[in-house]
Scaffold this motif. Structure first.
Motif, PDB file in Angstrom:
ATOM      1  N   GLY A   1      -8.107 -12.930  34.270  1.00 10.62           N
ATOM      2  CA  GLY A   1      -6.543 -11.827  34.460  1.00 10.62           C
ATOM      3  C   GLY A   1      -4.837 -12.435  34.698  1.00 10.62           C
TER       4      GLY A   1
ATOM      5  N   SER B   1      -3.141  -6.624  29.161  1.00 12.82           N
ATOM      6  CA  SER B   1      -3.896  -8.572  29.290  1.00 12.82           C
ATOM      7  C   SER B   1      -3.970  -8.677  30.213  1.00 12.82           C
ATOM      8  CB  SER B   1      -2.242  -9.281  29.115  1.00 12.82           C
ATOM      9  OG  SER B   1      -2.710 -10.319  28.990  1.00 12.82           O
ATOM     10  N   PHE B   2      -3.926  -8.170  31.321  1.00 10.40           N
ATOM     11  CA  PHE B   2      -5.568  -8.486  32.791  1.00 10.40           C
ATOM     12  C   PHE B   2      -6.698  -7.251  32.760  1.00 10.40           C
ATOM     13  CE2 PHE B   2      -7.418  -8.006  36.612  1.00 10.40           C
ATOM     14  CZ  PHE B   2      -6.811  -8.665  37.389  1.00 10.40           C
ATOM     15  N   PRO B   3      -6.879  -6.466  32.579  1.00 16.84           N
ATOM     16  CA  PRO B   3      -8.257  -6.108  31.110  1.00 16.84           C
ATOM     17  C   PRO B   3      -8.723  -6.609  30.695  1.00 16.84           C
ATOM     18  CG  PRO B   3      -6.561  -4.230  30.748  1.00 16.84           C
ATOM     19  CD  PRO B   3      -5.531  -5.298  31.730  1.00 16.84           C
TER      20      PRO B   3
ATOM     21  N   ALA C   1      -9.740 -10.578  31.997  1.00 14.37           N
ATOM     22  CA  ALA C   1     -11.074 -10.191  33.291  1.00 14.37           C
ATOM     23  C   ALA C   1     -12.094  -9.798  31.997  1.00 14.37           C
ATOM     24  CB  ALA C   1     -10.273  -8.884  34.404  1.00 14.37           C
TER      25      ALA C   1
END
Length: 259
Positions: A14, A60-62, A65
């Motif tokens: 992430g 972006s993070f999920p 990740a």
């Protein structure tokens, strides 16, 4: 995969994804506008290059990740000795699985982001609401097949069995080359995502979208945006893989030191 490894992959993936997407967002906007059917300047030119960034920031993070957790988990399931000739196949399968899962998050974010990039006067939430009202959930998944195919092709070179700086350098070179080769798929994805609802292009047929670009713009149309795309993915490969390896190593080390 053990719990510390799972958590480290989740957070490191992430952090790396957010870093790359936000730092290189202007290059992505320029690339999208070069590929848009209305042309670069009508799509906004160099103005408002951060249009659509909220969509990227949220997804972006999920997205990153999800890719790396799936990637590491599939590698763990298919556990292969590092000296085995099957190791490249293990990484290819893991990367492909990672992309299929990650694109469930990435594609809706991409659809909203790209429409904002070529229509900077419209807000991200307004664009998102319009898609849902006019096309429903399926409208957010326009271009899913072309996105998965594009991402899987260039992510097959992922590997984390080397040092962080080596991984970053390899990611930069491999990513740049793969970016050039897969640009026509990226153009098709952009055209599908930006197409007017109900049009033939909006149906999501990748070959049909490629043929339409070839018929109207030829080879130059199929490789529109290739240079900013190569630059973004080369730099992205360097930042992403380096940040991922460094962050994951740091988190695992921190976990070992904790009582």
């Amino acid at each position: 995969m053990d719990q510390p490894g799972f958590t480290a992959s989740l957070v490191a993936g992430g952090v790396a994804g957010v870093s790359v997407d936000l730092i290189l967002f202007p290059l992505d906007t320029i690339k999208t506008r070069l590929q848009s059917p209305q042309g670069f300047y009508k799509a906004g030119g160099f103005y408002g290059v951060y249009a659509g960034v909220p969509s990227t920031a949220i997804g972006s993070f999920p997205n990153a990740a999800a890719f790396f957790v799936t990637y590491e988990y599939v590698k763990w399931i298919l556990h292969t000795d590092s000296s085995s000739y099957l190791m490249p196949m293990t990484h290819m399968l893991a990367a492909s699985a990672g992309e299929v899962v990650a694109c469930l998050i990435r594609v809706p974010s991409e659809v909203v982001k790209q429409r904002a990039q070529v229509s900077s006067s419209s807000g991200t939430f307004h664009i998102f609401s319009n898609i849902l009202c006019q096309e429903g959930i399926q409208g957010l998944y326009r271009g899913y097949k072309s996105t998965v195919l594009r991402e899987a092709l260039w992510s097959w070179r992922q590997d984390h069995v080397v040092d962080s700086w080596q991984s970053a350098v390899c990611g930069a070179f491999a990513g740049g080359f793969a970016a050039a080769v897969t640009t026509p798929l990226d153009v098709a994805k952009t055209r599908i995502m930006l197409a007017k609802a109900g049009s033939s292009t909006a149906s999501g047929n990748v070959l049909s979208a490629l043929h339409a670009v070839w018929r109207t713009q030829g080879l130059s149309g199929l490789f529109a945006g290739v240079f900013p795309r190569m630059a973004a993915i080369s730099l992205g490969g360097f930042i992403f893989l380096g940040a991922y390896d460094q962050t994951r190593s740091f988190l695992l080390e921190l976990g070992r030191e904790s009582p």
